[in-house]
Design a protein around this motif. Structure first.
Motif, PDB file in Angstrom:
ATOM      1  N   ASP A  58       0.823  -1.210   0.000  1.00 38.52           N
ATOM      2  CA  ASP A  58       0.000   0.000   0.000  1.00 38.52           C
ATOM      3  C   ASP A  58       0.853   1.253   0.000  1.00 38.52           C
ATOM      4  OD1 ASP A  58      -2.189  -1.596   0.146  1.00 38.52           O
ATOM      5  OD2 ASP A  58      -2.231  -1.604   2.345  1.00 38.52           O
ATOM      6  N   LYS A  59       2.145   1.053   0.268  1.00 39.50           N
ATOM      7  CA  LYS A  59       2.997   2.226   0.434  1.00 39.50           C
ATOM      8  C   LYS A  59       3.562   2.651  -0.930  1.00 39.50           C
ATOM      9  CE  LYS A  59       7.179   3.463   2.752  1.00 39.50           C
ATOM     10  NZ  LYS A  59       8.381   2.788   2.360  1.00 39.50           N
ATOM     11  N   GLN A  60       3.386   3.929  -1.231  1.00 34.72           N
ATOM     12  CA  GLN A  60       3.916   4.404  -2.507  1.00 34.72           C
ATOM     13  C   GLN A  60       5.348   4.876  -2.318  1.00 34.72           C
ATOM     14  OE1 GLN A  60       1.378   7.114  -4.547  1.00 34.72           O
ATOM     15  NE2 GLN A  60       2.645   7.129  -6.393  1.00 34.72           N
ATOM     16  N   ALA A  61       6.240   4.388  -3.153  1.00 34.08           N
ATOM     17  CA  ALA A  61       7.654   4.731  -3.007  1.00 34.08           C
ATOM     18  C   ALA A  61       8.109   5.731  -4.058  1.00 34.08           C
ATOM     19  CB  ALA A  61       8.512   3.475  -3.085  1.00 34.08           C
ATOM     20  N   ILE A  62       7.448   5.746  -5.195  1.00 34.53           N
ATOM     21  CA  ILE A  62       7.827   6.641  -6.293  1.00 34.53           C
ATOM     22  C   ILE A  62       6.566   7.342  -6.782  1.00 34.53           C
ATOM     23  CG2 ILE A  62       8.565   6.687  -8.705  1.00 34.53           C
ATOM     24  CD1 ILE A  62      10.897   6.210  -7.070  1.00 34.53           C
ATOM     25  N   PRO A  80      18.684  11.955  -0.703  1.00 32.81           N
ATOM     26  CA  PRO A  80      18.852  11.339   0.614  1.00 32.81           C
ATOM     27  C   PRO A  80      18.441   9.870   0.585  1.00 32.81           C
ATOM     28  CG  PRO A  80      17.015  12.888   0.629  1.00 32.81           C
ATOM     29  CD  PRO A  80      17.714  13.056  -0.674  1.00 32.81           C
ATOM     30  N   SER A  81      18.972   9.114   1.531  1.00 35.07           N
ATOM     31  CA  SER A  81      18.699   7.683   1.500  1.00 35.07           C
ATOM     32  C   SER A  81      17.222   7.398   1.750  1.00 35.07           C
ATOM     33  CB  SER A  81      19.616   6.981   2.502  1.00 35.07           C
ATOM     34  OG  SER A  81      18.880   6.293   3.438  1.00 35.07           O
ATOM     35  N   GLY A  82      16.695   6.432   1.073  1.00 35.80           N
ATOM     36  CA  GLY A  82      15.280   6.088   1.203  1.00 35.80           C
ATOM     37  C   GLY A  82      14.380   6.906   0.304  1.00 35.80           C
ATOM     38  N   GLY A  84      14.082   6.661  -2.875  1.00 35.57           N
ATOM     39  CA  GLY A  84      13.535   5.905  -4.006  1.00 35.57           C
ATOM     40  C   GLY A  84      14.447   5.824  -5.213  1.00 35.57           C
ATOM     41  N   LYS A  85      15.725   6.168  -5.061  1.00 33.88           N
ATOM     42  CA  LYS A  85      16.641   6.104  -6.205  1.00 33.88           C
ATOM     43  C   LYS A  85      16.760   4.676  -6.717  1.00 33.88           C
ATOM     44  CE  LYS A  85      20.063   7.469  -3.648  1.00 33.88           C
ATOM     45  NZ  LYS A  85      19.547   7.649  -2.293  1.00 33.88           N
ATOM     46  N   SER A  86      17.029   3.755  -5.773  1.00 34.85           N
ATOM     47  CA  SER A  86      17.195   2.363  -6.196  1.00 34.85           C
ATOM     48  C   SER A  86      15.907   1.844  -6.798  1.00 34.85           C
ATOM     49  CB  SER A  86      17.560   1.492  -5.005  1.00 34.85           C
ATOM     50  OG  SER A  86      18.733   1.951  -4.423  1.00 34.85           O
ATOM     51  N   THR A  87      14.816   2.160  -6.160  1.00 31.57           N
ATOM     52  CA  THR A  87      13.529   1.687  -6.658  1.00 31.57           C
ATOM     53  C   THR A  87      13.321   2.129  -8.102  1.00 31.57           C
ATOM     54  OG1 THR A  87      12.648   1.829  -4.429  1.00 31.57           O
ATOM     55  CG2 THR A  87      11.053   1.739  -6.223  1.00 31.57           C
ATOM     56  N   PHE A  88      13.614   3.393  -8.362  1.00 31.75           N
ATOM     57  CA  PHE A  88      13.418   3.892  -9.722  1.00 31.75           C
ATOM     58  C   PHE A  88      14.369   3.186 -10.691  1.00 31.75           C
ATOM     59  CE2 PHE A  88      14.437   6.945 -13.118  1.00 31.75           C
ATOM     60  CZ  PHE A  88      13.179   6.966 -13.719  1.00 31.75           C
ATOM     61  N   ASP A 100       7.524  -9.426  -4.695  1.00 26.44           N
ATOM     62  CA  ASP A 100       6.104  -9.754  -4.851  1.00 26.44           C
ATOM     63  C   ASP A 100       5.197  -8.540  -4.714  1.00 26.44           C
ATOM     64  OD1 ASP A 100       6.395 -12.370  -5.348  1.00 26.44           O
ATOM     65  OD2 ASP A 100       6.176 -13.026  -3.272  1.00 26.44           O
ATOM     66  N   ILE A 101       5.469  -7.747  -3.667  1.00 23.30           N
ATOM     67  CA  ILE A 101       4.501  -6.698  -3.340  1.00 23.30           C
ATOM     68  C   ILE A 101       4.701  -5.440  -4.169  1.00 23.30           C
ATOM     69  CG2 ILE A 101       4.086  -7.483  -0.983  1.00 23.30           C
ATOM     70  CD1 ILE A 101       6.122  -5.333  -0.118  1.00 23.30           C
ATOM     71  N   CYS A 102       5.723  -5.468  -5.033  1.00 24.07           N
ATOM     72  CA  CYS A 102       6.041  -4.238  -5.758  1.00 24.07           C
ATOM     73  C   CYS A 102       5.182  -4.098  -7.014  1.00 24.07           C
ATOM     74  CB  CYS A 102       7.513  -4.250  -6.135  1.00 24.07           C
ATOM     75  SG  CYS A 102       8.029  -2.747  -6.939  1.00 24.07           S
TER      76      CYS A 102
HETATM   77  N1  LIG Z   1      11.411  -4.537  -0.893  1.00 19.94           N
HETATM   78  C1  LIG Z   1      10.796  -3.475  -0.344  1.00 19.94           C
HETATM   79  N2  LIG Z   1       9.646  -3.662   0.318  1.00 19.94           N
HETATM   80  C2  LIG Z   1       9.014  -2.603   0.879  1.00 19.94           C
HETATM   81  N3  LIG Z   1       9.454  -1.366   0.841  1.00 19.94           N
HETATM   82  C3  LIG Z   1      10.605  -1.108   0.181  1.00 19.94           C
HETATM   83  C4  LIG Z   1      11.334  -2.161  -0.425  1.00 19.94           C
HETATM   84  N4  LIG Z   1      12.444  -1.639  -0.996  1.00 19.94           N
HETATM   85  C5  LIG Z   1      12.410  -0.312  -0.734  1.00 19.94           C
HETATM   86  N5  LIG Z   1      11.297   0.000  -0.028  1.00 19.94           N
HETATM   87  C6  LIG Z   1      10.903   1.332   0.408  1.00 19.94           C
HETATM   88  O1  LIG Z   1      10.885   2.185  -0.685  1.00 19.94           O
HETATM   89  C7  LIG Z   1      11.471   3.405  -0.365  1.00 19.94           C
HETATM   90  C8  LIG Z   1      12.594   3.720  -1.332  1.00 19.94           C
HETATM   91  O2  LIG Z   1      13.641   2.816  -1.109  1.00 19.94           O
HETATM   92  P1  LIG Z   1      14.957   2.773  -1.998  1.00 19.94           P
HETATM   93  O3  LIG Z   1      14.553   2.828  -3.395  1.00 19.94           O
HETATM   94  O4  LIG Z   1      15.743   1.601  -1.583  1.00 19.94           O
HETATM   95  O5  LIG Z   1      15.704   4.112  -1.553  1.00 19.94           O
HETATM   96  P2  LIG Z   1      17.165   4.592  -1.879  1.00 19.94           P
HETATM   97  O6  LIG Z   1      17.796   3.636  -2.798  1.00 19.94           O
HETATM   98  O7  LIG Z   1      16.966   5.932  -2.461  1.00 19.94           O
HETATM   99  O8  LIG Z   1      17.874   4.700  -0.581  1.00 19.94           O
HETATM  100  C9  LIG Z   1      11.954   3.338   1.072  1.00 19.94           C
HETATM  101  O9  LIG Z   1      11.015   4.015   1.882  1.00 19.94           O
HETATM  102  C10 LIG Z   1      11.932   1.885   1.378  1.00 19.94           C
HETATM  103  O10 LIG Z   1      11.508   1.686   2.691  1.00 19.94           O
END
Ligand SMILES: Nc1ncnc2c1ncn2[C@@H]1O[C@H](COP(=O)(O)OP(=O)(O)O)[C@@H](O)[C@H]1O
Ligand SMILES: [Mg+2]
Lengths: 294, 460, 421
Positions: A58-62, A80-82, A84-88, A100-102
């Motif tokens: 349910d949590k939006q990261a990007i 800053p860390s967290g 969403g850079k990696s996520t993107f 799974d949940i992504c």
């Molecule tokens: N596998 C995951 N399951 C749930 N939440 C995630 C997962 N990976 C990252 N997140 C959440 O998504 C957000 C962005 O994370 P991430 O992309 O890793 O940040 P960054 O690389 O910028 O430090 C964070 O709030 C993190 O808690």
């Protein structure tokens, strides 16, 4: 974000054309649909991302990211860390599918092909958009097999000699050949951290990708190894498009031509690296650059 | 030709199909692998799968139904009066026919009709086997051929093979569910049939158990008495004795290992204790019957006590020994899960080790320990061989550990070992007992796992 | 402060006592282990030897076949029992009464006649000649020689009577009685006669049963573990499977036997007492063990390896088969070996599917009726003859040897392939 602002890219382009050099802080006119400051467009994009949203459960990261990634350029993503850079970054070759949940919405195109299209096979996608991870993760196999694995599964080599050749050129491009040419049959895990990371880069190169994604590739390395990798990235730019996530602003400044600044899941500002580091236009970017938080 | 030969032939065909499929894909692109959608080996695998799987499925279906179809045909060919026999008798006749056909020993004298039926049976079976071979082999070749023909550059061979593998993975994981369903159904159905003959209340509350009275089927009151209370009581008594032995020893050794023992002692004593867990129960049973029971009997005799040579005590003590490593390894996990901070807090107040253990660690670990003990109880209740070999058969309702008692598992074994008619209350009673056993151990296990999980979460 | 000191002595005493209690518990456990092993060993080691008696056999053409006869049918129809008896009478000419003769013949195992027949069939030229051969003694004689018969008992309570005793002593003085290595024990199937019984039938049965069990439970268990750990999304369905597996692990083994009886034998009509059914039942039983161990092994493979493979474009299935499985395999094998060891020692479910039958022949396949080692132990443990006690113990020693080597193998595997990431 700012829904009232028009979503039409041609208008945005025109606006940009008129904005010129004397841009002040937070010029809303200049921002695109998602509220990003700076020019999300490039003339010759390899990948284009539109309205990308990512959810973990349910949590939006990007949030609503629009961004083009240019050919033969290094784009760095900071923030800053967290944020969403990696996520993107992981959206760009669908590595997020493994979680799974992504869930990813929006559109990411590569050469006009939507990579989230239901019928698309991720295997060729990941072959053309390679990835290098934060911690060097060579396979617990020989150096040769580490490099040879990708070409083998994709059927890129015609015969054994050809594979030898691929392995050699990949290692050479990664600047590792001289160091390992005499011990190709030894386990890749036995190399030093920096060598391992270059091995991983060579492994990514071996399948001849067009784009290489790097997620903080130097964060586990010492300064000397880091310098080598940075040098390597600069060389690779000639043949590949590179997107690199880094938490070091110096690194971003050294290796990239374009920089994108992320904050709390939003793309705040994007622009020429020089401009971002010398004259950030958004307050948040400036705060981050000047070290007020991060 | 034997079925196993057929399987080997099929495997051979599959290898051939693999080779041909691979080769064809390579030929299609004249060796340039990168022009193919998937690696050549996937085209080979796909062809092999098409060649093998339909044929093997056919085999399985054929073999599952062959028996009943052939039997049905044979029954139809029997004389009318044989066909009209009650099902059990007819079954006996059929058994003889089968034995005759395979050349085994037959229980009755062989007459003309039977010999004919046996020949008929053998012939039908021969035809069926032949037909099966032909059908399976042709299917394999046909399907393999079609798959081979349909290979093309763009064919997504890898995705298809992976889909098949995925299906195999999925079905493997559901086997656990089918096993549970199988257990429940097989035990439940027979139990229901039992409860049609014997009321549930008589079974659960009856004080007398003597299933062995039926000598002739037409005797009056030949159904036996099926009051299971003595069995439950006996099971309970032996389990109790086992726990009295296992819990203190297991718990104390776990505490000693976790809190006192040096590295060396631990690395030596732990595996030795775990040896106890790996010894088959039949060995414990033999040990109980040969060594422990006579020991208790003689000890009792020298003290002037009458100890039965199949006393609950002997079986219980040996079962306790068997369970010691179970209790100790579970307690060990639980004790190690207690956070170090809690210990430090206690030591910081100047408490001694034993005080810390007794007043801090054990209370903190108690839920986990209780869960572990419940698991051990469930283990003891279901344990069979020790009691079969060392406990008695007679269903005494007693609380005296020196006397012989019997248990649920002993009775299941006694009722089912040897020849059985599948409809008698005696045989069905075993299933009713198994139902009780299954439900109780399942409930204990669920409760125990729940407690342990709650306990773990508390410290995570 | 003084208060604390006052109670100190008492507290330290408590501490010492508590520690002793714990140590005592462990020592008690160790004592049990050693007691069990000593008891089994002390009872069993003698079974590896067997008493033999030397007979001077005259291959009497009248009893067997005319000299020069080679037709196996004729040869095998000879009166070898009579031959043994005649040899014994010749050895003790003084024995005349019918009752005494019977006691005399009882000293030699009934297996002797088969041994002689075999000898003649192999080499028909011995007919008409005389030869000294060693034949197994009857189990009672064997027990006497091994000292298991209490000679202080009154004669009527003894299996060996006084005159038999004197005959045996007579033969001993002539050097006709000898203990030799008991090869029969390792080469024969079950028998009613202890001196002719062996564990080979049961061992082969166990082998086939385990083979079936392994062939089913290993691939299925690994596949299930891979599915649950690597492929399946976490949802209700996978939770259900997981709960199921955990519960199956705690279902009493005898219930699996009933499942086998109801499903494989009564529903599918498979024969009783065969390794195929035994293997199927044991496979269902060991499946949870293998699945749980395999999942643990998969969990221990670091996710970075998966990412690396996916990152170069391996499909999920390629990632699993090329990288994850090879790394998890040692752990899976360890779990499987431990599961197989459990299955090898399992008895109760096999009783339910009729593997308690008395079977003399050594099974030739998974569809031949057979016993398995633990069931053989159970059957022998139930036999009244004193000689079966030592054979039971010896069979247990063999079984334990197998189990211990399997467990050592598992430990070795774990040590060898243990990886720290
Ligand atoms: N596998 C995951 N399951 C749930 N939440 C995630 C997962 N990976 C990252 N997140 C959440 O998504 C957000 C962005 O994370 P991430 O992309 O890793 O940040 P960054 O690389 O910028 O430090 C964070 O709030 C993190 O808690
Ligand atoms: Mg990150």
């Amino acid at each position: 974000m700012d829904e009232v602002i028009n979503r039409n890219s041609t208008i945005a382009r025109e606006l940009k054309a008129g904005s010129g050099a004397e841009v002040g802080m937070q010029v809303l006119n200049d921002s695109q649909s998602s509220g990003t400051v700076g020019d999300i467009y490039v003339d010759d994009p390899r990948m284009t991302c539109r309205n990308v949203n990512v959810y973990y459960g349910d949590k939006q990261a990007i949030f609503d990211i629009d961004l083009d990634i240019a050919k033969h350029q290094v784009i760095s993503m900071i923030g800053p860390s967290g944020c969403g850079k990696s996520t993107f970054l992981r959206c760009l070759n669908r590595m997020n599918d493994t979680i799974d949940i992504c869930k990813v919405t929006g559109q990411i195109k590569m050469e006009g092909q939507d990579i989230y299209d239901g019928g698309l096979d991720v295997v060729p996608l990941r072959a053309s958009v390679g990835m290098v991870f934060q911690k060097p993760n060579p396979f617990p196999k020989s150096i040769y097999d580490n490099i040879g694995y990708g070409p083998r599964i994709h059927g890129l080599n015609d015969d054994k000699d050809h594979l030898d050749e691929i392995v050699e050129t990949s290692l050479k491009k990664a600047g590792l050949w001289e160091e390992v040419k005499d011990r190709l049959d030894q386990p890749g895990t036995g190399l030093s951290g920096g060598q391992q990371q270059r091995l991983c880069i060579a492994r990514a190169i071996a399948v001849s990708p067009e784009v290489i994604l790097m997620d903080e590739p130097c964060s586990a390395l010492d300064p000397i190894a880091t310098a080598k990798i940075e040098e390597l990235i600069d060389e690779l730019r000639e043949n590949y498009t590179i997107a690199i996530v880094t938490h070091s602003m110096q690194q971003a400044a050294r290796v990239s031509q374009r920089t994108a600044y992320f904050h709390l899941g939003k793309l705040i500002e994007v622009g020429e690296t020089d401009q971002i580091f010398t004259a950030p236009r958004h307050r948040l970017t400036e705060d981050y650059i000047t070290g007020r938080f991060g | 030709m034997h079925t196993s030969t057929l399987i080997i032939v099929l495997l051979g065909l599959m290898s051939l199909a693999y080779y041909m499929g691979r080769k064809r894909s390579l030929n299609l692109v004249s060796g340039r692998v990168r022009d193919l959608h998937s690696l050549p080996s996937y085209y080979g695998l796909l062809t092999a799968l098409w060649c093998g799987i339909p044929a093997i499925l056919l085999l399985v279906v054929w073999i599952s139904f062959e028996g009943s179809v052939v039997t049905g045909l044979v029954v139809d060919s029997l004389p009318q009066e044989t066909q009209n026999l009650p099902p059990e008798r007819l079954n006996l006749v059929l058994n003889d026919i089968r034995n005759l056909a395979t050349g085994d020993i037959v229980s009755t004298t062989v007459d003309e009709n039977m010999q004919q039926a046996a020949d008929h049976y053998a012939r039908l079976q021969g035809i069926s086997h032949m037909a099966m071979f032909v059908a399976a082999l042709s299917l394999a070749i046909l399907a393999g051929f079609i798959a081979h023909r349909s290979i093309s550059r763009q064919q997504r061979a890898r995705n298809r093979v992976e889909k098949a593998v995925n299906f195999f993975l999925l079905s493997s994981s559901t086997l656990a569910i089918f096993t549970t369903i199988g257990i429940v159904l097989s035990v439940l159905f027979e139990s229901l049939r039992f409860f049609q003959q014997i009321p549930v209340t008589d079974f659960i509350f009856g004080l007398e158990w003597s299933p062995q009275t039926a000598i002739r089927a037409d005797q009056v009151g030949s159904s036996g008495v099926f009051g299971a209370i003595p069995l439950f009581a006996g099971t309970f008594l032996i389990t109790l004795i086992a726990m009295v032995v296992a819990v203190p020893i297991g718990l104390l050794s776990a505490i000693y290992m976790a809190e006192y023992a040096g590295r060396h002692f631990r690395s030596l004593a732990k595996p030795v204790l775990e040896v106890l867990a790996g010894i088959p129960t039949v060995v414990y049973g033999f040990f109980a019957a040969l060594t422990v029971a006579p020991f208790f009997r003689d000890l009792g005799a020298s003290l002037g006590l009458g100890v039965s040579s199949e006393s609950a005590l002997a079986a219980g003590v040996v079962m306790g020994i068997m369970i010691i490593p179970f209790v100790s390894s579970l307690s060990d996990d639980v004790i190690n899960a207690v956070p170090q901070a809690m210990r430090d807090g206690s030591y910081g107040l100047g408490a001694t080790r034993s005080e810390t253990i007794r007043q801090v660690i054990i209370p903190a670990a108690l839920p986990g320990i209780v869960g572990g003990v419940l698991l051990a109880v469930s283990r003891a209740i279901g344990e069979t061989m020790i009691v079969v070999m060392a406990a008695g058969l007679s269903a005494n309702l007693t609380a005296n550990p020196l006397e012989a008692v019997t248990t649920v598992t002993v009775q299941i074994v006694t009722l089912l070992v040897g020849d059985q008619e599948f409809d008698s209350a005696k045989t069905l009673a075993a299933f009713a007992l198994a139902l009780v056993l299954f439900v109780i151990t399942l409930a204990l296990n669920m409760i125990a796992l729940h407690i342990v999980r709650k306990y773990r979460e508390q410290y995570e | 402060m003084t208060r604390v000191e006052k109670s100190l002595a008492r507290r330290y005493r408590q501490e010492r006592n508590f520690k002793r209690l714990g140590l005592g518990a462990i020592l008690l456990g160790l004592l049990f282990v050693s007691f069990l092993f000593i008891s089994i060993f002390a009872n069993g080691y003698t079974a590896f030897q067997q008493t033999f008696i030397k007979l001077d056999v005259f291959y009497d053409p009248e009893m067997i076949a005319p000299v020069g006869e080679t037709d196996p049918d004729v040869l095998s129809a000879g009166n070898y029992g009579g031959l043994v008896k005649a040899t014994m009478r010749e050895l003790f000419p003084s024995v005349t009464s019918r009752r005494d003769k019977k006691k005399l013949y009882g000293l030699i195992s009934t297996g002797a006649r088969f041994q002689i027949r075999e000898r003649v069939m192999q080499d028909p030229s011995v007919i008409g000649q005389r030869e000294s051969i060693w034949v197994p003694a009857d189990d009672d004689v064997d027990m006497l020689i091994k000292g298991h018969i209490d000679l202080n008992l009154p004669e009527s309570d003894r299996r060996i009577k006084d005159d038999q005793l004197s005959w045996i002593q007579g033969m001993q003085e002539e050097g006709r009685v000898e203990k030799r290595f008991n090869t029969t024990f390792f080469t024969a199937g079950d028998s009613r006669e202890p001196e002719l019984s062996g564990i080979k039938g049961a061992a082969v049965g166990s082998f086939f049963t385990l083979l079936i069990c392994l062939a089913i439970s290993f691939p299925v268990g690994v596949a299930a573990a891979v599915y649950l750990e690597e492929v399946a999304p976490k949802n209700r369905w996978t939770d259900l499977i997981e709960v199921n597996i955990n519960n199956l692990a705690a279902v009493p083994s005898i219930v699996f036997g009933l499942l086998g009886l109801a499903v494989f034998i009564n529903f599918f009509g498979l024969p009783r007492s065969v390794p195929l059914v035994g293997g199927l039942v044991l496979a269902l039983m060991t499946l949870p063990t293998i699945i749980i161990a395999s999942r643990a092994a998969l969990k221990s493979v670091p996710p970075s390896i998966r990412e690396a493979a996916l990152g170069v474009g391996a499909s999920p299935m390629q990632t699993i088969t090329h990288h994850v499985l090879p790394l998890a395999l040692p752990g899976m094998l360890t779990g499987t070996i431990i599961g197989m060891a459990q299955a090898l020692g399992e008895t109760a479910p096999l009783l339910m599917i009729g593997m308690v039958a008395f079977i003399v022949d050594i099974p030739g396949g998974a569809m031949d009726p057979s016993a398995v080692l633990p069931v053989q132990i159970y059957l022998w443990a139930d036999s009244p003859e004193r000689a079966f006690v030592e054979r039971t113990s010896a069979a247990i020693m063999v079984l334990l040897a197998f189990l211990i080597s399997m467990n050592l193998l598992a430990v070795w595997l774990r040590k060898k392939f243990e990886r720290r990431w």
